[in-house]
Design a protein around this motif. Structure first.
Motif, PDB file in Angstrom:
ATOM      1  N   HIS A   2      25.931 142.584  12.010  1.00 14.44           N
ATOM      2  CA  HIS A   2      27.301 143.040  11.767  1.00 14.44           C
ATOM      3  C   HIS A   2      28.322 142.287  12.627  1.00 14.44           C
ATOM      4  O   HIS A   2      29.431 142.024  12.182  1.00 14.44           O
ATOM      5  N   LEU A   3      27.925 141.963  13.855  1.00 11.17           N
ATOM      6  CA  LEU A   3      28.836 141.239  14.742  1.00 11.17           C
ATOM      7  C   LEU A   3      29.098 139.813  14.281  1.00 11.17           C
ATOM      8  O   LEU A   3      30.189 139.286  14.458  1.00 11.17           O
ATOM      9  N   SER A   4      28.108 139.185  13.706  1.00 10.54           N
ATOM     10  CA  SER A   4      28.227 137.757  13.371  1.00 10.54           C
ATOM     11  C   SER A   4      28.711 137.496  11.945  1.00 10.54           C
ATOM     12  O   SER A   4      28.781 136.335  11.530  1.00 10.54           O
ATOM     13  N   ARG A   5      29.078 138.540  11.247  1.00 10.93           N
ATOM     14  CA  ARG A   5      29.545 138.372   9.870  1.00 10.93           C
ATOM     15  C   ARG A   5      30.768 137.450   9.821  1.00 10.93           C
ATOM     16  O   ARG A   5      31.704 137.600  10.585  1.00 10.93           O
ATOM     17  N   ASN A   6      30.745 136.477   8.938  1.00  8.58           N
ATOM     18  CA  ASN A   6      31.814 135.490   8.687  1.00  8.58           C
ATOM     19  C   ASN A   6      32.064 134.522   9.842  1.00  8.58           C
ATOM     20  O   ASN A   6      32.973 133.697   9.750  1.00  8.58           O
ATOM     21  N   PHE A   8      37.405 144.465  13.971  1.00  6.31           N
ATOM     22  CA  PHE A   8      36.079 145.083  13.867  1.00  6.31           C
ATOM     23  C   PHE A   8      35.508 145.338  15.259  1.00  6.31           C
ATOM     24  O   PHE A   8      34.981 146.417  15.526  1.00  6.31           O
ATOM     25  N   PHE A   9      35.628 144.365  16.156  1.00  2.00           N
ATOM     26  CA  PHE A   9      35.108 144.532  17.515  1.00  2.00           C
ATOM     27  C   PHE A   9      35.826 145.672  18.239  1.00  2.00           C
ATOM     28  O   PHE A   9      35.213 146.398  19.020  1.00  2.00           O
ATOM     29  N   THR A  44      30.916 138.613  21.016  1.00  2.85           N
ATOM     30  CA  THR A  44      29.664 139.042  20.403  1.00  2.85           C
ATOM     31  C   THR A  44      28.556 139.136  21.445  1.00  2.85           C
ATOM     32  O   THR A  44      27.804 140.120  21.490  1.00  2.85           O
ATOM     33  N   LYS A  45      28.464 138.130  22.311  1.00  4.13           N
ATOM     34  CA  LYS A  45      27.444 138.152  23.363  1.00  4.13           C
ATOM     35  C   LYS A  45      27.674 139.316  24.327  1.00  4.13           C
ATOM     36  O   LYS A  45      26.711 139.965  24.754  1.00  4.13           O
ATOM     37  N   ASP A  46      28.924 139.588  24.663  1.00  5.93           N
ATOM     38  CA  ASP A  46      29.233 140.714  25.551  1.00  5.93           C
ATOM     39  C   ASP A  46      28.778 142.039  24.948  1.00  5.93           C
ATOM     40  O   ASP A  46      28.168 142.866  25.634  1.00  5.93           O
ATOM     41  N   ILE A  47      29.069 142.235  23.687  1.00 11.92           N
ATOM     42  CA  ILE A  47      28.691 143.489  23.022  1.00 11.92           C
ATOM     43  C   ILE A  47      27.179 143.611  22.944  1.00 11.92           C
ATOM     44  O   ILE A  47      26.611 144.686  23.185  1.00 11.92           O
TER      45      ILE A  47
END
Length: 141
Positions: free
Chosen positions: A51-55, A33-34, A128-131
């Motif tokens: 959306h980034l933190s899903r699951n 996904f990323f 996630t933090k980078d994005i």
């Protein structure tokens, strides 16, 4: 007490192997996904973060709990060993070693799964933090 050996060997270790497969599957899905994600398509940082933190919580939960599942296998294996010792008229070294090896096997597998899950979780959190930082930089006013 053979049922306890079966429970440790197939139950606990089976659960740990299932959890390891689940962690790798979830992490792979997140990495894919990323890779295909374009943060510029998002107008809201909150939606992007959602959306980034899903699951991710599942990976973190597995990482936190697999050592305890392994510990449960350890306790059951040692209980089996003590039961074997207490019910035997003479101590059989082989029976004692089987119980202890089951206990140690459960512990080792639990720790391996936890280490892998924590590493994958930390990599995903960092990505996630980078994005999110890239999104923030792009949308500075």
């Amino acid at each position: 007490m053979n049922w306890l050996a079966t429970l440790v060997d197939y139950g606990i270790i089976g659960i740990l192997l299932l959890l390891s497969i689940l962690v790798v599957t979830l992490a792979t899905e997140r990495f894919l996904f990323f890779r295909r994600l374009d943060p510029a398509q998002y107008t809201s940082r909150n939606v992007l973060e959602l959306h980034l933190s899903r699951n991710m919580h599942l990976i973190g939960t597995i990482a936190g709990n697999t050592p305890y599942v392994g510990l449960l296998g350890t306790v059951l294996g040692i209980m089996m060993t003590f039961h074997t010792i207490s019910t035997s008229s003479h101590m059989e070294t082989e029976a004692i070693m089987v119980g202890l090896s089951l206990a140690l096997k459960a512990t080792a597998i639990g720790l391996v799964v936890a280490i892998i899950a924590v590493a994958l979780y930390n990599l995903l959190v960092r990505k996630t933090k980078d994005i999110l930082l890239q999104w923030d930089i792009r949308h500075e006013r």
